[in-house]
Design a protein around this motif. Structure first.
Motif, short mmCIF file in Angstrom:
data_model
loop_
_atom_site.label_atom_id
_atom_site.label_comp_id
_atom_site.label_asym_id
_atom_site.label_seq_id
_atom_site.Cartn_x
_atom_site.Cartn_y
_atom_site.Cartn_z
N VAL A 92 0.85 -1.19 0.00
CA VAL A 92 0.00 0.00 0.00
C VAL A 92 0.88 1.24 0.00
O VAL A 92 0.75 2.11 -0.85
N ALA A 93 1.78 1.33 0.98
CA ALA A 93 2.65 2.50 1.08
C ALA A 93 3.82 2.16 1.97
O ALA A 93 3.70 1.34 2.89
N ALA A 94 4.94 2.83 1.72
CA ALA A 94 6.15 2.60 2.50
C ALA A 94 6.83 3.94 2.77
O ALA A 94 6.76 4.85 1.94
N ILE A 95 7.49 4.02 3.92
CA ILE A 95 8.21 5.24 4.27
C ILE A 95 9.50 4.86 4.97
O ILE A 95 9.51 4.02 5.88
N THR A 96 10.59 5.49 4.53
CA THR A 96 11.88 5.24 5.16
C THR A 96 12.02 6.11 6.40
O THR A 96 11.20 7.00 6.66
N ARG A 97 13.09 5.87 7.13
CA ARG A 97 13.30 6.63 8.35
C ARG A 97 13.47 8.13 8.06
O ARG A 97 13.03 8.97 8.84
N ASP A 98 14.08 8.43 6.92
CA ASP A 98 14.29 9.85 6.60
C ASP A 98 13.15 10.45 5.78
O ASP A 98 13.26 11.59 5.33
N GLY A 99 12.07 9.68 5.60
CA GLY A 99 10.87 10.25 5.02
C GLY A 99 10.64 10.02 3.55
O GLY A 99 9.67 10.55 2.98
N SER A 100 11.46 9.22 2.89
CA SER A 100 11.19 8.88 1.49
C SER A 100 9.98 7.97 1.43
O SER A 100 9.84 7.05 2.22
N ILE A 101 9.12 8.21 0.45
CA ILE A 101 7.81 7.55 0.40
C ILE A 101 7.58 6.87 -0.95
O ILE A 101 7.99 7.38 -1.99
N LYS A 102 6.90 5.73 -0.87
CA LYS A 102 6.47 5.02 -2.07
C LYS A 102 5.03 4.56 -1.85
O LYS A 102 4.69 4.11 -0.76
N TYR A 103 4.21 4.67 -2.90
CA TYR A 103 2.83 4.21 -2.84
C TYR A 103 2.55 3.13 -3.87
O TYR A 103 3.13 3.14 -4.96
N GLY A 104 1.64 2.24 -3.53
CA GLY A 104 1.14 1.30 -4.51
C GLY A 104 0.26 2.04 -5.51
O GLY A 104 -0.39 3.03 -5.15
#
Length: 121
Positions: A48-60
């Motif tokens: 669905v969605a992912a976020i790294t510790r430093d705030g980079s984001i990816k969405y399905g």
């Protein structure tokens, strides 16, 4: 040991909104990537969605423009704001996190128990 506890699921009408939370607790040295997955009946689990510790984001692809992922590193918590919900968003939503435990070296993946989201038409 590390625990991930999701909350915020429920029943909502199409077009409505829900906000999921996932709080990590336990022997955490560092919380890296935090990810939301979902699994509908008879279907494979999907990102669905992912976020790294430093705030980079990816969405399905299925949620782009409707869902927003965020995190609070001080609270070891990740959120998923879900807007414009559709019946096809109905699924169990799972939280996943890559965690380096205290005295640990490598990050390991942990899963929450899941929270049900049901969108009625």
């Amino acid at each position: 040991q590390v625990q991930l506890v999701e909350s915020g699921g429920g029943l909502v009408q199409a077009g409505g909104s829900l906000k999921l939370s996932c709080a990590a607790s336990g022997s955490i040295s560092r919380l890296n990537d935090m990810v939301w997955y979902r699994q509908a009946p008879g279907k494979q689990r999907e990102l669905v969605a992912a976020i790294t510790r430093d705030g980079s984001i990816k969405y399905g692809d299925c949620v782009k423009g409707r869902f927003t992922i965020s995190r609070d590193n001080a609270k070891n918590t990740v959120y998923l704001q879900m807007n414009s919900l559709k019946p096809e968003d109905t699924a169990v939503y799972y939280c996943n996190a890559l965690v380096v435990v205290i005295m640990g070296v490598e990050a390991k993946a942990y899963w929450g128990q899941g929270t049900q989201v049901t969108v009625s038409s």
